[in-house]
Design a protein around this motif. Structure first.
Motif, PDB file in Angstrom:
ATOM      1  N   VAL A  64      64.675 -12.862 -26.982  1.00  0.00           N
ATOM      2  CA  VAL A  64      64.331 -13.509 -25.716  1.00  0.00           C
ATOM      3  C   VAL A  64      63.314 -14.607 -25.986  1.00  0.00           C
ATOM      4  O   VAL A  64      62.374 -14.410 -26.762  1.00  0.00           O
ATOM      5  CB  VAL A  64      63.746 -12.476 -24.724  1.00  0.00           C
ATOM      6  N   GLU A  65      63.502 -15.743 -25.351  1.00  0.00           N
ATOM      7  CA  GLU A  65      62.570 -16.858 -25.483  1.00  0.00           C
ATOM      8  C   GLU A  65      62.602 -17.703 -24.216  1.00  0.00           C
ATOM      9  O   GLU A  65      63.507 -17.554 -23.384  1.00  0.00           O
ATOM     10  CB  GLU A  65      62.910 -17.723 -26.692  1.00  0.00           C
ATOM     11  N   THR A  66      61.629 -18.565 -24.063  1.00  0.00           N
ATOM     12  CA  THR A  66      61.649 -19.543 -22.981  1.00  0.00           C
ATOM     13  C   THR A  66      61.673 -20.927 -23.605  1.00  0.00           C
ATOM     14  O   THR A  66      61.246 -21.119 -24.752  1.00  0.00           O
ATOM     15  CB  THR A  66      60.407 -19.429 -22.072  1.00  0.00           C
ATOM     16  N   ARG A  67      62.189 -21.894 -22.851  1.00  0.00           N
ATOM     17  CA  ARG A  67      62.200 -23.282 -23.308  1.00  0.00           C
ATOM     18  C   ARG A  67      62.443 -24.200 -22.119  1.00  0.00           C
ATOM     19  O   ARG A  67      62.777 -23.742 -21.017  1.00  0.00           O
ATOM     20  CB  ARG A  67      63.232 -23.498 -24.405  1.00  0.00           C
ATOM     21  N   GLU A  68      62.313 -25.481 -22.362  1.00  0.00           N
ATOM     22  CA  GLU A  68      62.637 -26.481 -21.357  1.00  0.00           C
ATOM     23  C   GLU A  68      64.161 -26.582 -21.270  1.00  0.00           C
ATOM     24  O   GLU A  68      64.853 -26.537 -22.292  1.00  0.00           O
ATOM     25  CB  GLU A  68      62.043 -27.840 -21.736  1.00  0.00           C
ATOM     26  N   PRO A  69      64.716 -26.715 -20.088  1.00  0.00           N
ATOM     27  CA  PRO A  69      66.172 -26.800 -19.943  1.00  0.00           C
ATOM     28  C   PRO A  69      66.702 -28.185 -20.300  1.00  0.00           C
ATOM     29  O   PRO A  69      65.983 -29.180 -20.229  1.00  0.00           O
ATOM     30  CB  PRO A  69      66.388 -26.508 -18.459  1.00  0.00           C
ATOM     31  N   SER A  70      67.976 -28.226 -20.657  1.00  0.00           N
ATOM     32  CA  SER A  70      68.670 -29.501 -20.875  1.00  0.00           C
ATOM     33  C   SER A  70      69.029 -30.088 -19.514  1.00  0.00           C
ATOM     34  O   SER A  70      68.964 -29.396 -18.483  1.00  0.00           O
ATOM     35  CB  SER A  70      69.944 -29.270 -21.692  1.00  0.00           C
ATOM     36  N   ALA A  71      69.436 -31.333 -19.507  1.00  0.00           N
ATOM     37  CA  ALA A  71      69.830 -31.988 -18.255  1.00  0.00           C
ATOM     38  C   ALA A  71      71.005 -31.259 -17.597  1.00  0.00           C
ATOM     39  O   ALA A  71      71.025 -31.081 -16.375  1.00  0.00           O
ATOM     40  CB  ALA A  71      70.179 -33.455 -18.518  1.00  0.00           C
ATOM     41  N   GLU A 127      60.733 -26.663 -14.309  1.00  0.00           N
ATOM     42  CA  GLU A 127      61.025 -25.228 -14.335  1.00  0.00           C
ATOM     43  C   GLU A 127      61.638 -24.847 -15.688  1.00  0.00           C
ATOM     44  O   GLU A 127      62.664 -25.383 -16.080  1.00  0.00           O
ATOM     45  CB  GLU A 127      61.993 -24.869 -13.204  1.00  0.00           C
ATOM     46  N   PRO A 128      61.011 -23.921 -16.418  1.00  0.00           N
ATOM     47  CA  PRO A 128      61.573 -23.502 -17.703  1.00  0.00           C
ATOM     48  C   PRO A 128      62.745 -22.544 -17.496  1.00  0.00           C
ATOM     49  O   PRO A 128      62.980 -22.059 -16.392  1.00  0.00           O
ATOM     50  CB  PRO A 128      60.404 -22.773 -18.379  1.00  0.00           C
TER      51      PRO A 128
END
Length: 176
Positions: free
Chosen positions: A120-127, A139-140
């Motif tokens: 499990v990880e968090t990140r910035e979303p793609s377009a 919103e991540p």
């Protein structure tokens, strides 16, 4: 020392009995759920998935891409990848829903889950994720990468789930 382990993911990797709906459709959270099959294709998977499935460089897999919703709200993008020897010539490679879900079909084909690994990880979303999940600016997303292997340790499915804020994963370990 004995350990018992449970998680909210377990129902998603186990086959269903005859006539039961897939786990997402059978969700009992109180909100109506739906899944929309966006694509089924033979692809070269991302490096993370290819490694999990023990594929050689450039080796292809079948992907089933779905958009999951609670009510009218998109909550998750799920891409499930299957090695070609597992999926080729089966309903996994066809653009249609599978009665009881993929775990049920896999079990019918002789692929029963033995071990599941999740990261499990968090990140910035793609377009494209921002558009598909209708995310707010900044919103991540929560990423869950799940590998399911068979009784003999062979990879049978690797899924990459991209979830919007509010997703809850629950894991419990009981240690005697």
């Amino acid at each position: 020392m004995e350990k018992n382990w449970s998680s909210t993911s377990l129902p998603y990797v186990l086959p269903k009995s005859d006539g039961q709906a897939d786990t997402w459709s059978d969700d009992t959270s109180g909100q109506p759920t739906s899944q929309h099959l966006l694509e089924v294709a033979e692809v070269t998977p991302p490096a993370r998935i290819a490694s999990a499935l023990a594929l050689q460089q450039g080796e292809r897999a079948v992907v089933r891409r779905r958009l999951m919703k609670r009510g009218d709200c998109p909550v998750e993008l799920t891409d499930s990848y299957y090695p070609l020897p597992v999926a080729a010539g089966t309903a996994l490679a066809e653009k249609r829903k599978i009665k009881g879900g993929a775990p049920t079909l896999l079990a019918e084909l002789g692929y029963r889950p033995r071990h599941v690994t999740e990261e499990v990880e968090t990140r910035e979303p793609s377009a494209s994720e921002i558009a598909s999940l209708q995310l707010e600016p900044g919103e991540p997303v929560l990423i869950l990468c799940r590998l399911t292997t068979t009784q003999d340790g062979s990879p049978m499915e690797a899924s990459l789930m991209t979830m919007r804020r509010g997703a809850i994963l629950r894991y419990e370990i009981e240690v005697d």
